[in-house]
Design a protein around this motif. Structure first.
Motif, PDB file in Angstrom:
ATOM      1  N   ALA A  15      29.021  -5.782  33.593  1.00  0.00           N
ATOM      2  CA  ALA A  15      28.943  -7.091  32.932  1.00  0.00           C
ATOM      3  C   ALA A  15      28.138  -8.077  33.764  1.00  0.00           C
ATOM      4  O   ALA A  15      27.264  -8.792  33.245  1.00  0.00           O
ATOM      5  CB  ALA A  15      30.353  -7.628  32.688  1.00  0.00           C
ATOM      6  N   ARG A  16      28.379  -8.087  35.048  1.00  0.00           N
ATOM      7  CA  ARG A  16      27.665  -9.020  35.936  1.00  0.00           C
ATOM      8  C   ARG A  16      26.172  -8.704  35.973  1.00  0.00           C
ATOM      9  O   ARG A  16      25.335  -9.597  35.803  1.00  0.00           O
ATOM     10  CB  ARG A  16      28.269  -8.930  37.331  1.00  0.00           C
ATOM     11  N   ALA A  17      25.823  -7.427  36.163  1.00  0.00           N
ATOM     12  CA  ALA A  17      24.410  -7.050  36.245  1.00  0.00           C
ATOM     13  C   ALA A  17      23.714  -7.207  34.896  1.00  0.00           C
ATOM     14  O   ALA A  17      22.561  -7.643  34.829  1.00  0.00           O
ATOM     15  CB  ALA A  17      24.278  -5.612  36.745  1.00  0.00           C
ATOM     16  N   GLY A  18      24.418  -6.869  33.810  1.00  0.00           N
ATOM     17  CA  GLY A  18      23.817  -6.990  32.486  1.00  0.00           C
ATOM     18  C   GLY A  18      23.512  -8.432  32.123  1.00  0.00           C
ATOM     19  O   GLY A  18      22.427  -8.739  31.606  1.00  0.00           O
ATOM     20  N   LEU A  19      24.458  -9.328  32.383  1.00  0.00           N
ATOM     21  CA  LEU A  19      24.221 -10.737  32.103  1.00  0.00           C
ATOM     22  C   LEU A  19      23.111 -11.307  32.983  1.00  0.00           C
ATOM     23  O   LEU A  19      22.292 -12.103  32.530  1.00  0.00           O
ATOM     24  CB  LEU A  19      25.515 -11.529  32.308  1.00  0.00           C
ATOM     25  N   ALA A  20      23.076 -10.871  34.253  1.00  0.00           N
ATOM     26  CA  ALA A  20      22.023 -11.363  35.147  1.00  0.00           C
ATOM     27  C   ALA A  20      20.649 -10.873  34.702  1.00  0.00           C
ATOM     28  O   ALA A  20      19.669 -11.632  34.726  1.00  0.00           O
ATOM     29  CB  ALA A  20      22.315 -10.907  36.579  1.00  0.00           C
ATOM     30  N   MET A  21      20.561  -9.625  34.268  1.00  0.00           N
ATOM     31  CA  MET A  21      19.287  -9.087  33.795  1.00  0.00           C
ATOM     32  C   MET A  21      18.830  -9.797  32.527  1.00  0.00           C
ATOM     33  O   MET A  21      17.656 -10.175  32.391  1.00  0.00           O
ATOM     34  CB  MET A  21      19.431  -7.589  33.530  1.00  0.00           C
ATOM     35  N   SER A  22      19.746 -10.006  31.583  1.00  0.00           N
ATOM     36  CA  SER A  22      19.393 -10.698  30.348  1.00  0.00           C
ATOM     37  C   SER A  22      18.954 -12.136  30.628  1.00  0.00           C
ATOM     38  O   SER A  22      17.971 -12.624  30.038  1.00  0.00           O
ATOM     39  CB  SER A  22      20.584 -10.676  29.387  1.00  0.00           C
ATOM     40  N   ALA A  23      19.658 -12.823  31.532  1.00  0.00           N
ATOM     41  CA  ALA A  23      19.298 -14.205  31.858  1.00  0.00           C
ATOM     42  C   ALA A  23      17.929 -14.275  32.529  1.00  0.00           C
ATOM     43  O   ALA A  23      17.125 -15.175  32.249  1.00  0.00           O
ATOM     44  CB  ALA A  23      20.363 -14.813  32.765  1.00  0.00           C
ATOM     45  N   VAL A  77      13.925 -19.124  37.568  1.00  0.00           N
ATOM     46  CA  VAL A  77      13.669 -17.676  37.593  1.00  0.00           C
ATOM     47  C   VAL A  77      14.167 -17.069  38.903  1.00  0.00           C
ATOM     48  O   VAL A  77      14.798 -15.998  38.912  1.00  0.00           O
ATOM     49  CB  VAL A  77      12.167 -17.396  37.397  1.00  0.00           C
ATOM     50  N   GLN A  78      13.900 -17.711  40.016  1.00  0.00           N
ATOM     51  CA  GLN A  78      14.323 -17.184  41.318  1.00  0.00           C
ATOM     52  C   GLN A  78      15.840 -17.141  41.441  1.00  0.00           C
ATOM     53  O   GLN A  78      16.401 -16.207  42.037  1.00  0.00           O
ATOM     54  CB  GLN A  78      13.715 -18.030  42.439  1.00  0.00           C
ATOM     55  N   ALA A  79      16.526 -18.156  40.871  1.00  0.00           N
ATOM     56  CA  ALA A  79      17.994 -18.163  40.929  1.00  0.00           C
ATOM     57  C   ALA A  79      18.577 -16.984  40.142  1.00  0.00           C
ATOM     58  O   ALA A  79      19.505 -16.313  40.613  1.00  0.00           O
ATOM     59  CB  ALA A  79      18.531 -19.482  40.380  1.00  0.00           C
ATOM     60  N   ARG A  80      18.023 -16.736  38.968  1.00  0.00           N
ATOM     61  CA  ARG A  80      18.516 -15.600  38.168  1.00  0.00           C
ATOM     62  C   ARG A  80      18.129 -14.260  38.797  1.00  0.00           C
ATOM     63  O   ARG A  80      18.859 -13.286  38.706  1.00  0.00           O
ATOM     64  CB  ARG A  80      17.996 -15.723  36.742  1.00  0.00           C
ATOM     65  N   GLU A  81      16.973 -14.227  39.423  1.00  0.00           N
ATOM     66  CA  GLU A  81      16.574 -13.004  40.135  1.00  0.00           C
ATOM     67  C   GLU A  81      17.518 -12.735  41.308  1.00  0.00           C
ATOM     68  O   GLU A  81      17.897 -11.590  41.573  1.00  0.00           O
ATOM     69  CB  GLU A  81      15.141 -13.135  40.632  1.00  0.00           C
ATOM     70  N   ALA A  82      17.898 -13.773  42.023  1.00  0.00           N
ATOM     71  CA  ALA A  82      18.823 -13.613  43.148  1.00  0.00           C
ATOM     72  C   ALA A  82      20.183 -13.113  42.666  1.00  0.00           C
ATOM     73  O   ALA A  82      20.818 -12.268  43.328  1.00  0.00           O
ATOM     74  CB  ALA A  82      18.972 -14.944  43.883  1.00  0.00           C
ATOM     75  N   ALA A  83      20.642 -13.616  41.511  1.00  0.00           N
ATOM     76  CA  ALA A  83      21.915 -13.146  40.963  1.00  0.00           C
ATOM     77  C   ALA A  83      21.842 -11.665  40.596  1.00  0.00           C
ATOM     78  O   ALA A  83      22.787 -10.896  40.841  1.00  0.00           O
ATOM     79  CB  ALA A  83      22.293 -13.981  39.746  1.00  0.00           C
ATOM     80  N   LEU A  84      20.720 -11.259  40.008  1.00  0.00           N
ATOM     81  CA  LEU A  84      20.560  -9.848  39.652  1.00  0.00           C
ATOM     82  C   LEU A  84      20.497  -8.973  40.895  1.00  0.00           C
ATOM     83  O   LEU A  84      21.140  -7.906  40.949  1.00  0.00           O
ATOM     84  CB  LEU A  84      19.300  -9.675  38.816  1.00  0.00           C
ATOM     85  N   LEU A  85      19.745  -9.382  41.900  1.00  0.00           N
ATOM     86  CA  LEU A  85      19.633  -8.593  43.124  1.00  0.00           C
ATOM     87  C   LEU A  85      20.978  -8.494  43.843  1.00  0.00           C
ATOM     88  O   LEU A  85      21.287  -7.448  44.436  1.00  0.00           O
ATOM     89  CB  LEU A  85      18.580  -9.210  44.045  1.00  0.00           C
ATOM     90  N   ALA A  86      21.769  -9.549  43.794  1.00  0.00           N
ATOM     91  CA  ALA A  86      23.086  -9.508  44.425  1.00  0.00           C
ATOM     92  C   ALA A  86      23.994  -8.493  43.726  1.00  0.00           C
ATOM     93  O   ALA A  86      24.713  -7.727  44.382  1.00  0.00           O
ATOM     94  CB  ALA A  86      23.725 -10.896  44.394  1.00  0.00           C
ATOM     95  N   ALA A  87      23.956  -8.482  42.388  1.00  0.00           N
ATOM     96  CA  ALA A  87      24.757  -7.509  41.653  1.00  0.00           C
ATOM     97  C   ALA A  87      24.296  -6.086  41.934  1.00  0.00           C
ATOM     98  O   ALA A  87      25.111  -5.178  42.136  1.00  0.00           O
ATOM     99  CB  ALA A  87      24.680  -7.803  40.151  1.00  0.00           C
ATOM    100  N   GLN A  88      22.987  -5.875  41.964  1.00  0.00           N
ATOM    101  CA  GLN A  88      22.463  -4.537  42.255  1.00  0.00           C
ATOM    102  C   GLN A  88      22.773  -4.119  43.692  1.00  0.00           C
ATOM    103  O   GLN A  88      23.062  -2.944  43.947  1.00  0.00           O
ATOM    104  CB  GLN A  88      20.957  -4.512  42.012  1.00  0.00           C
ATOM    105  N   ARG A  89      22.732  -5.057  44.622  1.00  0.00           N
ATOM    106  CA  ARG A  89      23.027  -4.735  46.016  1.00  0.00           C
ATOM    107  C   ARG A  89      24.485  -4.314  46.184  1.00  0.00           C
ATOM    108  O   ARG A  89      24.788  -3.346  46.895  1.00  0.00           O
ATOM    109  CB  ARG A  89      22.710  -5.932  46.904  1.00  0.00           C
ATOM    110  N   ASP A  90      25.400  -5.026  45.521  1.00  0.00           N
ATOM    111  CA  ASP A  90      26.814  -4.666  45.625  1.00  0.00           C
ATOM    112  C   ASP A  90      27.061  -3.255  45.087  1.00  0.00           C
ATOM    113  O   ASP A  90      27.798  -2.464  45.684  1.00  0.00           O
ATOM    114  CB  ASP A  90      27.661  -5.674  44.846  1.00  0.00           C
ATOM    115  N   LEU A  91      26.437  -2.931  43.943  1.00  0.00           N
ATOM    116  CA  LEU A  91      26.607  -1.588  43.383  1.00  0.00           C
ATOM    117  C   LEU A  91      25.973  -0.538  44.285  1.00  0.00           C
ATOM    118  O   LEU A  91      26.523   0.559  44.459  1.00  0.00           O
ATOM    119  CB  LEU A  91      25.990  -1.533  41.986  1.00  0.00           C
ATOM    120  N   LEU A  92      24.813  -0.855  44.875  1.00  0.00           N
ATOM    121  CA  LEU A  92      24.136   0.097  45.751  1.00  0.00           C
ATOM    122  C   LEU A  92      24.958   0.383  47.001  1.00  0.00           C
ATOM    123  O   LEU A  92      25.022   1.533  47.466  1.00  0.00           O
ATOM    124  CB  LEU A  92      22.761  -0.448  46.135  1.00  0.00           C
ATOM    125  N   VAL A  93      25.592  -0.643  47.545  1.00  0.00           N
ATOM    126  CA  VAL A  93      26.430  -0.446  48.732  1.00  0.00           C
ATOM    127  C   VAL A  93      27.587   0.490  48.407  1.00  0.00           C
ATOM    128  O   VAL A  93      27.894   1.431  49.165  1.00  0.00           O
ATOM    129  CB  VAL A  93      26.949  -1.806  49.251  1.00  0.00           C
TER     130      VAL A  93
END
Length: 266
Positions: free
Chosen positions: A181-189, A217-233
């Protein structure tokens, strides 16, 4: 209705293609097992000093494995692309019906996110989850029988296999579900914001809002990268556990193999 059951219902029209992909994948798995069995016995016989006699079926099994894997991939991708075509029609029909004024009033980024995300996720649902899971279920009793025939204690080598094939995938699915949900919303935003900025580029230039749009754009990109980083860890930790379990299984098989005595000549 459960989303997975709904998708399976939509894929019912292509049951023949999906079934062919599953059968070819299982046939390739059987060829791989036969190849590993013949190769292991040949090498073990050589190590114990017996005459090295390569079975005549070995090269044919190797060729069959490659051909079956190729045909399985072709059939699997053909089946999934046919199924996803029907899924897109169903998805956008419902999307247009639920939107006030029709699909034209949907934000372009939202529609694009829905189009891309269903391909990314549902392509892997069949090829990376269903087929490997079914293969692991069918491999389990055969592997247990082989280990039991060699030595009763060899069944302990099944524990790492169970961890890698069933326990760790469930843990990964749970982590992905929490993150979806977090990554999907961040990607859509992110897509919506980027496309809105591009579509309204003339107005952005007129009102000198480039900085604000870039910051959004950078704020939404940062949110997406944070979600992807948490899943990657989390995924990296599970991959490390899978590697350790695999090495433990190999070590257990080697140690328990000495209890079974020498391998007979071929």
């Amino acid at each position: 209705m459960n989303p997975i059951l709904r998708i399976a219902t939509l894929w019912g029209r292509h049951a023949l293609w999906l079934g062919a992909a599953v059968l070819l994948a299982l046939a390739a798995l059987a060829a791989s097992l036969a190849l590993m069995g013949f190769s292991a016995r040949t090498l073990a016989a050589a190590l114990f000093g017996f005459t090295l006699a390569v079975p005549l079926a070995l090269p044919f099994i190797g060729i069959a494995r490659v051909v079956l894997r190729y045909l399985g991939r072709v059939a699997g991708h053909e089946a999934i692309f046919r199924a996803l075509a029907d899924l897109r029609v169903w998805m956008f029909s419902g999307l247009a019906a639920s939107a006030a004024g029709g699909l034209g009033y949907r934000r372009a980024g939202d529609a694009l996110a829905r189009l891309v995300n269903d391909v990314d996720m549902l392509d892997g649902l069949f090829l990376r989850i269903f087929v490997p899971g079914l293969s692991a279920l069918l491999l389990l009793p055969w592997l247990g029988w082989v280990l039991w025939r060699e030595h009763g204690l060899a069944l302990a080598a099944l524990l790492p296999f169970l961890v890698i094939a069933f326990y760790l995938p469930v843990r990964a699915a749970q982590a992905a579900r929490r993150n979806a949900a977090r990554a999907g919303l961040a990607m859509s935003a992110l897509r919506s914001t980027a496309l809105d900025a591009l579509h309204g580029l003339r107005e952005v230039k007129i009102f000198e809002a480039e900085g604000r749009m870039l910051a959004a754009v950078q704020a939404r990109e940062a949110a997406l990268l944070a979600a992807q980083r948490d899943l990657l860890v989390h995924t990296s930790g599970l991959n490390a556990q899978a590697y350790i379990a695999a090495q433990a299984g190999i070590l257990a098989a080697i140690l328990l193999g000495f209890l079974g005595g020498p391998v007979p000549a071929l």
